[in-house]
Design a protein around this motif. Structure first.
Motif, PDB file in Angstrom:
ATOM      1  N   LEU A 159       0.821  -1.216   0.000  1.00 55.85           N
ATOM      2  CA  LEU A 159       0.000   0.000   0.000  1.00 55.85           C
ATOM      3  C   LEU A 159       0.851   1.260   0.000  1.00 55.85           C
ATOM      4  O   LEU A 159       0.691   2.128  -0.849  1.00 55.85           O
ATOM      5  CB  LEU A 159      -0.926   0.008   1.218  1.00 55.85           C
ATOM      6  CG  LEU A 159      -2.258  -0.703   1.026  1.00 55.85           C
ATOM      7  CD1 LEU A 159      -2.970  -0.824   2.363  1.00 55.85           C
ATOM      8  CD2 LEU A 159      -3.124   0.037   0.028  1.00 55.85           C
ATOM      9  N   VAL A 160       1.756   1.367   0.963  1.00 55.27           N
ATOM     10  CA  VAL A 160       2.476   2.642   1.077  1.00 55.27           C
ATOM     11  C   VAL A 160       3.491   2.831  -0.047  1.00 55.27           C
ATOM     12  O   VAL A 160       3.742   3.943  -0.471  1.00 55.27           O
ATOM     13  CB  VAL A 160       3.169   2.818   2.453  1.00 55.27           C
ATOM     14  CG1 VAL A 160       2.139   2.834   3.553  1.00 55.27           C
ATOM     15  CG2 VAL A 160       4.220   1.768   2.682  1.00 55.27           C
ATOM     16  N   ARG A 161       4.049   1.720  -0.548  1.00 56.19           N
ATOM     17  CA  ARG A 161       5.064   1.877  -1.595  1.00 56.19           C
ATOM     18  C   ARG A 161       4.447   2.045  -2.967  1.00 56.19           C
ATOM     19  O   ARG A 161       4.992   2.758  -3.811  1.00 56.19           O
ATOM     20  CB  ARG A 161       6.003   0.677  -1.608  1.00 56.19           C
ATOM     21  CG  ARG A 161       6.913   0.660  -0.402  1.00 56.19           C
ATOM     22  CD  ARG A 161       7.969  -0.369  -0.591  1.00 56.19           C
ATOM     23  NE  ARG A 161       8.788  -0.095  -1.751  1.00 56.19           N
ATOM     24  CZ  ARG A 161      10.095  -0.305  -1.782  1.00 56.19           C
ATOM     25  NH1 ARG A 161      10.711  -0.768  -0.742  1.00 56.19           N
ATOM     26  NH2 ARG A 161      10.774  -0.057  -2.873  1.00 56.19           N
ATOM     27  N   TRP A 179       0.227  -6.483  13.471  1.00 55.53           N
ATOM     28  CA  TRP A 179       0.858  -5.157  13.579  1.00 55.53           C
ATOM     29  C   TRP A 179       2.359  -5.279  13.771  1.00 55.53           C
ATOM     30  O   TRP A 179       3.129  -4.455  13.263  1.00 55.53           O
ATOM     31  CB  TRP A 179       0.252  -4.376  14.748  1.00 55.53           C
ATOM     32  CG  TRP A 179      -1.127  -3.847  14.434  1.00 55.53           C
ATOM     33  CD1 TRP A 179      -2.257  -4.077  15.133  1.00 55.53           C
ATOM     34  CD2 TRP A 179      -1.494  -3.014  13.332  1.00 55.53           C
ATOM     35  NE1 TRP A 179      -3.309  -3.451  14.540  1.00 55.53           N
ATOM     36  CE2 TRP A 179      -2.876  -2.787  13.426  1.00 55.53           C
ATOM     37  CE3 TRP A 179      -0.787  -2.465  12.257  1.00 55.53           C
ATOM     38  CZ2 TRP A 179      -3.579  -2.030  12.511  1.00 55.53           C
ATOM     39  CZ3 TRP A 179      -1.476  -1.710  11.347  1.00 55.53           C
ATOM     40  CH2 TRP A 179      -2.860  -1.489  11.470  1.00 55.53           C
ATOM     41  N   ASP A 180       2.761  -6.300  14.527  1.00 56.76           N
ATOM     42  CA  ASP A 180       4.182  -6.484  14.792  1.00 56.76           C
ATOM     43  C   ASP A 180       4.959  -6.679  13.486  1.00 56.76           C
ATOM     44  O   ASP A 180       5.991  -6.050  13.245  1.00 56.76           O
ATOM     45  CB  ASP A 180       4.350  -7.703  15.704  1.00 56.76           C
ATOM     46  CG  ASP A 180       5.704  -7.678  16.368  1.00 56.76           C
ATOM     47  OD1 ASP A 180       6.085  -6.568  16.828  1.00 56.76           O
ATOM     48  OD2 ASP A 180       6.368  -8.726  16.414  1.00 56.76           O
ATOM     49  N   ASN A 181       4.408  -7.548  12.617  1.00 58.13           N
ATOM     50  CA  ASN A 181       5.048  -7.783  11.319  1.00 58.13           C
ATOM     51  C   ASN A 181       5.049  -6.528  10.452  1.00 58.13           C
ATOM     52  O   ASN A 181       6.021  -6.234   9.748  1.00 58.13           O
ATOM     53  CB  ASN A 181       4.322  -8.899  10.574  1.00 58.13           C
ATOM     54  CG  ASN A 181       4.909 -10.241  10.920  1.00 58.13           C
ATOM     55  OD1 ASN A 181       6.135 -10.373  10.982  1.00 58.13           O
ATOM     56  ND2 ASN A 181       4.059 -11.226  11.159  1.00 58.13           N
ATOM     57  N   SER A 182       3.917  -5.795  10.507  1.00 55.70           N
ATOM     58  CA  SER A 182       3.849  -4.548   9.736  1.00 55.70           C
ATOM     59  C   SER A 182       4.957  -3.609  10.168  1.00 55.70           C
ATOM     60  O   SER A 182       5.670  -3.035   9.353  1.00 55.70           O
ATOM     61  CB  SER A 182       2.499  -3.858   9.961  1.00 55.70           C
ATOM     62  OG  SER A 182       1.460  -4.719   9.589  1.00 55.70           O
ATOM     63  N   LYS A 183       5.128  -3.457  11.479  1.00 57.21           N
ATOM     64  CA  LYS A 183       6.133  -2.534  12.007  1.00 57.21           C
ATOM     65  C   LYS A 183       7.534  -2.959  11.583  1.00 57.21           C
ATOM     66  O   LYS A 183       8.388  -2.141  11.266  1.00 57.21           O
ATOM     67  CB  LYS A 183       6.060  -2.513  13.544  1.00 57.21           C
ATOM     68  CG  LYS A 183       5.429  -1.241  14.088  1.00 57.21           C
ATOM     69  CD  LYS A 183       5.630  -1.127  15.572  1.00 57.21           C
ATOM     70  CE  LYS A 183       4.482  -1.792  16.316  1.00 57.21           C
ATOM     71  NZ  LYS A 183       4.659  -1.807  17.763  1.00 57.21           N
ATOM     72  N   VAL A 186       7.634  -2.353   7.385  1.00 54.80           N
ATOM     73  CA  VAL A 186       7.313  -1.065   6.744  1.00 54.80           C
ATOM     74  C   VAL A 186       8.049   0.041   7.472  1.00 54.80           C
ATOM     75  O   VAL A 186       7.801   0.288   8.655  1.00 54.80           O
ATOM     76  CB  VAL A 186       5.798  -0.792   6.770  1.00 54.80           C
ATOM     77  CG1 VAL A 186       5.486   0.488   6.016  1.00 54.80           C
ATOM     78  CG2 VAL A 186       5.036  -1.964   6.177  1.00 54.80           C
ATOM     79  N   GLY A 187       8.983   0.675   6.777  1.00 57.41           N
ATOM     80  CA  GLY A 187       9.773   1.730   7.405  1.00 57.41           C
ATOM     81  C   GLY A 187       9.338   3.109   6.933  1.00 57.41           C
ATOM     82  O   GLY A 187       8.519   3.243   6.018  1.00 57.41           O
ATOM     83  N   ASN A 188       9.928   4.115   7.583  1.00 56.03           N
ATOM     84  CA  ASN A 188       9.652   5.492   7.156  1.00 56.03           C
ATOM     85  C   ASN A 188      10.010   5.707   5.695  1.00 56.03           C
ATOM     86  O   ASN A 188       9.331   6.422   4.977  1.00 56.03           O
ATOM     87  CB  ASN A 188      10.462   6.479   8.001  1.00 56.03           C
ATOM     88  CG  ASN A 188       9.853   6.600   9.381  1.00 56.03           C
ATOM     89  OD1 ASN A 188       8.672   6.307   9.561  1.00 56.03           O
ATOM     90  ND2 ASN A 188      10.664   6.999  10.351  1.00 56.03           N
TER      91      ASN A 188
END
Lengths: 291, 317
Positions: free
Chosen positions: A114-116, A205-209, A212-214
């Motif tokens: 999503l973010v990329r 959420w743990d895996n997402s964190k 997915v970096g800044n």
């Protein structure tokens, strides 16, 4: 030329292979010349817009309405498509990840893509469809009804008055729309994965964190800047060069969307290559940890 | 005598030539006197030097089709010049070249002695405030109200307060016969005649020196056409303005013109023929020896009908 040779052919009633070959060569040549001319025209248009951007900004009264139509009015549709694309990602990848017993990694997959990728491209596509074609139609109508000539005749520069506000609106607001698409996608993905499919929330959420970096979030927003600029320039250029009549304006609107979309995807490819190269120079040992 | 009227001498000479062609001594004298009276009655004509617009050997092509071919003329200050000709003879293209919306392929247009296309952007913007352009379809900005439309040139080019601008806008709208409450309406809510008048008010708002009218009466009923003609006349009597009116309405020609130019479509001309087929006073037009001019004045299709018949016959054969 083409019509003359066609009528000759009809009159003589035969097919001439040499004429056909030379005709084809000249057609291809003509198309290439037209294409290069059009590209040069867009680039000149872009340079003129940038020149005005650096000399004098438009007044608030002209900026705010275009910011409103570009930003505020696009929010609902961007949010809606974002939510659904997040859920679709969950549906599509769940089976494969479950087979590998990696369901909790779903959070990383969904949120990273999503973010990329999907957030910026989706926001840009919606903007091109909703705002780009409307801008092309509006400016095309202004061209056809001589309103652009009227602006010039009153000593107002049409690029400064019409293009710069729209360009700024797209450029400034598309990162925010991207953030909105990202956020709603994350919400949609979470909703489907955790609430419907029952994946463990903590590990999701743990895996997402972890993955997915800044850098991922901001590179996506940076890409969207390029998309926004391309949409505004292409759509305004199509509108400014609209052909007369309802058909001309209609064509300007549809070509604005088609060209914007094609350019968004082409830019996306090259920007991704560039961003990956940047990432590996900044963090040579890191690389892509995922999978 | 002639040296006194140097400014208008070109105009006078063109008449003289026309009458010499006719070979009529009396007409020559008449033309001389009427020309002299017209020139003397306009103080602005000889107070400043040089014509306000000179068009020098202008060629404009659209693709491979020539629209204007070697056009040459000058407009002295204070004159109302009417350019006539059938649709597609390049009248609108001429107006757009004068204001610099179009760059001629060859030749140049001088406004007050300077070529617009050679000026810097800033200077060009400044020069354009000296023009007023009334567009064929009024070309009001759809997104702005009538008040904002008329105020637009003032907001762009002056530092006047909102109150001053509002007053000028109302005064200009009153001059063209529109009520105050119209300023809150959008252009789409007005009739064609009202939109044209708003267009005129907007063009006049900065007190231009040169007014350009593109088919001001086209698409209007006869009464509204006459109102517009009257407004063109009033504008001229109220402000020291030079006007170029492009039209194919002979009523407009008879009412407002000091001088008439008639253009002919290049597609119907032989390569050696000039594109301007008439240059003189509106009264002389009817008596022209050129049948193309008199047919236009009387609105007779003449040869055109024969051509149509020949074409249809050629097709059926």
């Amino acid at each position: 030329m083409a019509t003359a040779s066609n009528t000759d052919r009809v009159r003589r009633g035969g097919f001439h292979p040499i004429e056909a070959v030379t005709g084809a060569i000249s057609d291809v040549g003509g198309a290439v010349v037209d294409w290069i001319t059009a590209l040069g025209d867009v680039i000149l248009f872009a340079l003129r817009t940038l020149a005005w951007l650096t000399t004098r900004l438009p007044r608030k009264e002209t900026l705010l309405p275009s910011f409103y139509t570009i930003g505020v009015e696009s929010l609902p549709v961007v949010a809606l498509t974002g939510t659904f694309i997040g859920m679709v990602l969950a549906v599509q990848s769940y089976d494969t990840f479950r087979f590998l017993n990696l369901e909790t990694r779903l959070g990383a997959v969904i949120n990273l893509s999503l973010v990329r990728e999907l957030g910026p491209v989706l926001a840009a596509t919606m903007l091109a469809g909703r705002v780009g074609s409307a801008m092309a139609a509006e400016l095309g109508t202004m061209r056809v009804t001589e309103q652009i000539d009227a602006l010039t005749s009153m000593g107002a520069n049409p690029i400064h008055y019409l293009v710069v506000p729209r360009f700024l609106g797209c450029l400034i607001l598309i990162p925010m729309l991207t953030v909105m698409a990202d956020f709603m996608g994350v919400v949609g993905g979470y909703f489907y994965s955790v609430i419907i499919l029952g994946i463990d929330s903590h590990h999701y959420w743990d895996n997402s964190k972890k993955f997915v970096g800044n850098f991922d979030v901001f590179s996506g927003m940076a890409k969207s800047l390029a998309f926004g600029a391309a949409i505004a320039l292409i759509s305004c250029h199509r509108g400014f060069n609209s052909r007369p009549g309802a058909e001309g304006v209609g064509r300007a609107a549809t070509t604005a969307f088609v060209y914007s979309f094609v350019v968004i995807l082409i830019l996306d490819l090259f920007l991704n290559i560039g961003i990956n190269a940047l990432y590996s120079t900044l963090w040579p040992e890191g690389g892509q940890q995922f999978i | 005598m002639r040296s006194q009227i140097s400014d208008g001498s070109r105009y006078f000479e063109s008449r003289e030539l026309l009458c010499c062609e006719l070979g009529d001594e009396e007409k020559l004298q008449d033309a001389f006197l009427s020309g002299l009276i017209e020139i003397m009655s306009k103080p602005s004509a000889d107070s400043k030097a040089g014509p306000i617009v000179s068009v020098r050997d202008v060629h404009v092509n659209f693709g491979r089709n020539p629209v204007l071919r070697g056009i040459n003329f000058e407009v002295p200050r204070g004159q109302t010049l009417v350019v006539v000709g059938e649709s597609g003879c390049g009248k609108t293209v001429l107006l757009k070249s004068i204001i610099g919306l179009l760059t001629p392929n060859q030749g140049e247009v001088l406004f007050d002695g300077q070529t617009l296309n050679k000026l810097s952007d800033r200077e060009l913007t400044r020069q354009r405030t000296r023009f007023g352009f009334v567009f064929q379809q009024a070309a009001l900005f759809d997104s702005l109200t009538i008040g904002q439309n008329v105020a637009f040139p003032m907001k762009e080019h002056t530092d006047k307060s909102d109150k001053e601008i509002q007053e000028t806008v109302l005064a200009r709208l009153a001059e063209v016969g529109l009520p105050e409450n119209v300023i809150y309406k959008k252009p789409a809510e007005l009739s064609g005649g009202m939109r044209k008048r708003v267009g005129l008010a907007r063009a006049l708002v900065l007190n231009p020196e040169l007014m350009l009218y593109d088919e001001p009466t086209t698409g209007l009923d006869p009464i509204m056409s006459d109102v517009i003609n009257e407004l063109i006349l009033r504008t001229r009597s109220r402000y020291p303005v030079t006007s170029i009116v492009v039209t194919h309405d002979m009523h407009t020609v008879q009412r407002v013109a000091d001088r008439v130019l008639m253009f002919y479509p290049t597609s119907r001309l032989k390569p050696s023929e000039p594109q301007i087929i008439y240059d003189g006073s509106p009264r002389e037009m009817e008596r022209s020896r050129d049948s193309r001019v008199t047919q236009f004045v009387r609105g007779e299709a003449g040869e055109r009908l024969m051509e149509m018949q020949q074409l249809s016959e050629a097709r059926s054969r």
